[in-house]
Write a protein that holds these residues in place. Structure first.
Motif, short mmCIF file in Angstrom:
data_model
loop_
_atom_site.label_atom_id
_atom_site.label_comp_id
_atom_site.label_asym_id
_atom_site.label_seq_id
_atom_site.Cartn_x
_atom_site.Cartn_y
_atom_site.Cartn_z
N GLY A 49 13.47 30.98 32.59
CA GLY A 49 14.56 31.88 32.23
C GLY A 49 15.07 31.75 30.81
O GLY A 49 15.99 32.45 30.41
N LYS A 50 14.47 30.85 30.08
CA LYS A 50 14.91 30.66 28.69
C LYS A 50 14.69 31.93 27.86
O LYS A 50 13.66 32.59 28.00
CB LYS A 50 14.15 29.49 28.06
N ILE A 51 15.66 32.25 27.05
CA ILE A 51 15.54 33.42 26.19
C ILE A 51 15.54 32.98 24.74
O ILE A 51 16.43 32.26 24.29
CB ILE A 51 16.68 34.42 26.44
N THR A 52 14.52 33.35 24.02
CA THR A 52 14.40 33.00 22.62
C THR A 52 14.49 34.29 21.81
O THR A 52 13.94 35.30 22.21
CB THR A 52 13.03 32.34 22.35
N GLU A 53 15.18 34.21 20.70
CA GLU A 53 15.29 35.40 19.88
C GLU A 53 14.35 35.34 18.69
O GLU A 53 14.02 34.26 18.21
CB GLU A 53 16.72 35.53 19.36
N PHE A 54 13.94 36.50 18.26
CA PHE A 54 13.11 36.54 17.07
C PHE A 54 13.29 37.88 16.38
O PHE A 54 13.75 38.85 16.98
CB PHE A 54 11.63 36.31 17.42
N VAL A 55 12.96 37.88 15.13
CA VAL A 55 12.93 39.13 14.37
C VAL A 55 11.61 39.15 13.63
O VAL A 55 11.21 38.15 13.05
CB VAL A 55 14.09 39.21 13.35
N ASP A 56 10.91 40.25 13.70
CA ASP A 56 9.65 40.36 12.99
C ASP A 56 9.71 41.55 12.04
O ASP A 56 9.91 42.68 12.47
CB ASP A 56 8.50 40.54 13.99
N GLN A 79 11.92 43.34 24.75
CA GLN A 79 11.79 42.13 25.56
C GLN A 79 10.32 41.86 25.78
O GLN A 79 9.58 42.75 26.20
CB GLN A 79 12.47 42.31 26.92
N ILE A 80 9.91 40.63 25.46
CA ILE A 80 8.56 40.22 25.79
C ILE A 80 8.68 39.19 26.90
O ILE A 80 9.39 38.19 26.77
CB ILE A 80 7.84 39.61 24.56
N TYR A 81 8.02 39.46 28.02
CA TYR A 81 8.07 38.56 29.16
C TYR A 81 6.82 37.69 29.20
O TYR A 81 5.73 38.14 28.85
CB TYR A 81 8.17 39.35 30.46
N LYS A 106 25.90 44.71 13.55
CA LYS A 106 25.11 43.49 13.65
C LYS A 106 23.63 43.75 13.35
O LYS A 106 23.16 44.87 13.46
CB LYS A 106 25.23 42.90 15.07
N ILE A 107 22.91 42.69 12.99
CA ILE A 107 21.49 42.86 12.73
C ILE A 107 20.75 42.97 14.06
O ILE A 107 21.22 42.54 15.11
CB ILE A 107 20.90 41.68 11.92
N HIS A 108 19.59 43.57 14.00
CA HIS A 108 18.76 43.71 15.19
C HIS A 108 18.15 42.38 15.60
O HIS A 108 17.99 41.48 14.78
CB HIS A 108 17.62 44.68 14.90
N HIS A 109 17.79 42.28 16.85
CA HIS A 109 17.18 41.05 17.35
C HIS A 109 16.37 41.39 18.59
O HIS A 109 16.72 42.31 19.33
CB HIS A 109 18.25 40.03 17.68
N ASP A 110 15.30 40.65 18.80
CA ASP A 110 14.46 40.88 19.97
C ASP A 110 14.42 39.62 20.83
O ASP A 110 14.88 38.56 20.40
CB ASP A 110 13.05 41.28 19.52
N HIS A 111 13.92 39.75 22.03
CA HIS A 111 13.95 38.64 22.97
C HIS A 111 12.59 38.29 23.56
O HIS A 111 11.83 39.17 23.95
CB HIS A 111 14.88 38.98 24.15
N LEU A 112 12.33 36.99 23.61
CA LEU A 112 11.20 36.45 24.37
C LEU A 112 11.80 35.85 25.63
O LEU A 112 12.67 34.98 25.53
CB LEU A 112 10.52 35.31 23.59
N ILE A 113 11.37 36.30 26.78
CA ILE A 113 11.97 35.83 28.02
C ILE A 113 10.95 35.09 28.86
O ILE A 113 9.92 35.66 29.25
CB ILE A 113 12.56 37.01 28.81
N CYS A 114 11.21 33.82 29.16
CA CYS A 114 10.29 33.04 29.99
C CYS A 114 10.59 33.33 31.46
O CYS A 114 11.72 33.12 31.92
CB CYS A 114 10.43 31.56 29.71
N THR A 115 9.57 33.79 32.17
CA THR A 115 9.78 34.15 33.58
C THR A 115 9.76 32.93 34.48
O THR A 115 10.04 33.04 35.66
CB THR A 115 8.72 35.17 34.04
N GLU A 116 9.41 31.77 33.91
CA GLU A 116 9.41 30.54 34.70
C GLU A 116 10.78 29.87 34.68
O GLU A 116 11.37 29.61 35.71
CB GLU A 116 8.35 29.56 34.16
#
Lengths: 161, 161
Positions: free
Chosen positions: B116-123, B147-149, B104-114
DNA sequence: GTCGCTGCAAAGTCTTTGCAGAGAG
DNA sequence: CTCTCTGCAAAGACTTTGCAGCGAC
């Protein structure tokens, strides 16, 4: 070009400061300052490696055999320190969790999935890109962690034999 | 907890190809192609998440209860697949190993600490930097997780009210 | 003196292994 | 047929927990 730091000794606080903060933290939560807790903190401070609970326990038993510190106390203290964000744990399957003090300068981890060795690095470009990405997505970054998994040079050589 | 967005169905190989490679791998090592092994590979292929052995076993039991697949077989097959570099195991800091196909391709996560929503991104910049760093350190990257919180736009707006 | 802390051992988890029957080649 | 694979259960490895005495405050 790449400015990769792999210097583990980069402490941002002195031990006396760390200890004093720890005592304050304990007081704040009506917890007690014990010799076991001090020795665990000190051993973590003086280690440049990511330690498993077992390795930490072993180091303490060697240096302070008269304390006869129990492994359960090591586990309990590590949980306490992790909850208080004094240490961070990295978990790596087969070899369990490894702990390190949280007071070092920010860095990311290279984790070998063959032997479990963890190498640290910092890359300014990546740090900058994280800022740019979060700003673009209107995301207010508070923290981040990055782990790169793969196979270290030593293990590649072993596999190729 | 919020669901992870599942927009990364981006497989780099088709299932038929994967299965055929797997059969060849087995033959090469005088191992047998069993229905359990096929089902484990298929379930890994169809899952968009990193699966624990337990979660994988549960999915299989749900879909193919008549096979009555044992958890030991799941562990044994995952070890086999990992040794063959068909799957990679990693850990996101929680307990236990998690497995995913290596294709699978790589993927990273933005995690909202308020919320809990997780958004994916690739840069691409970050991907490139990771390549440069790992090459420089002679590390063979198989995966990475970042993971970016922080606080997402929606939650910031809510807080501002 | 109070109440949290400790070591010990027992209990939980998670993962691996021995075995005898099942099944792929 | 042969020899690997499988499910089961038992054993290991790692971590947590209950308890009674100890010790920080």
């Amino acid at each position: 070009m790449a400015n990769i730091t792999t210097d583990f000794n980069n402490k941002t606080v002195e031990y006396e400061q760390l200890l004093s903060d720890f005592k304050q933290l304990l007081k704040k939560n009506s917890l007690k300052f014990t010799i076991q807790r001090e020795v665990i903190l000190e051993t973590l401070y003086n280690s440049n490696e990511h330690l498993t609970p077992e390795a930490l326990h072993h180091l303490i038993q060697e240096k302070y055999p008269e304390l006869n510190t129990g492994i359960a106390t090591v586990y309990r203290t590590l949980s306490l320190l992790e909850d208080s964000h004094v240490v961070t744990s990295l978990s790596f399957g087969a070899q369990g969790k490894k702990y390190e003090l949280d007071v070092k300068i920010h860095h990311d981890h290279l984790i070998c999935t063959e032997c479990g060795k963890i190498t640290e690095f910092v890359d300014e470009e990546i740090e900058k890109r994280q800022q740019i990405i979060t700003e673009k997505l209107h995301f207010k970054m508070t923290d981040h962690s990055m782990q790169i998994y793969g196979i270290c040079k030593e293990c590649q050589d072993k596999i190729d034999h």
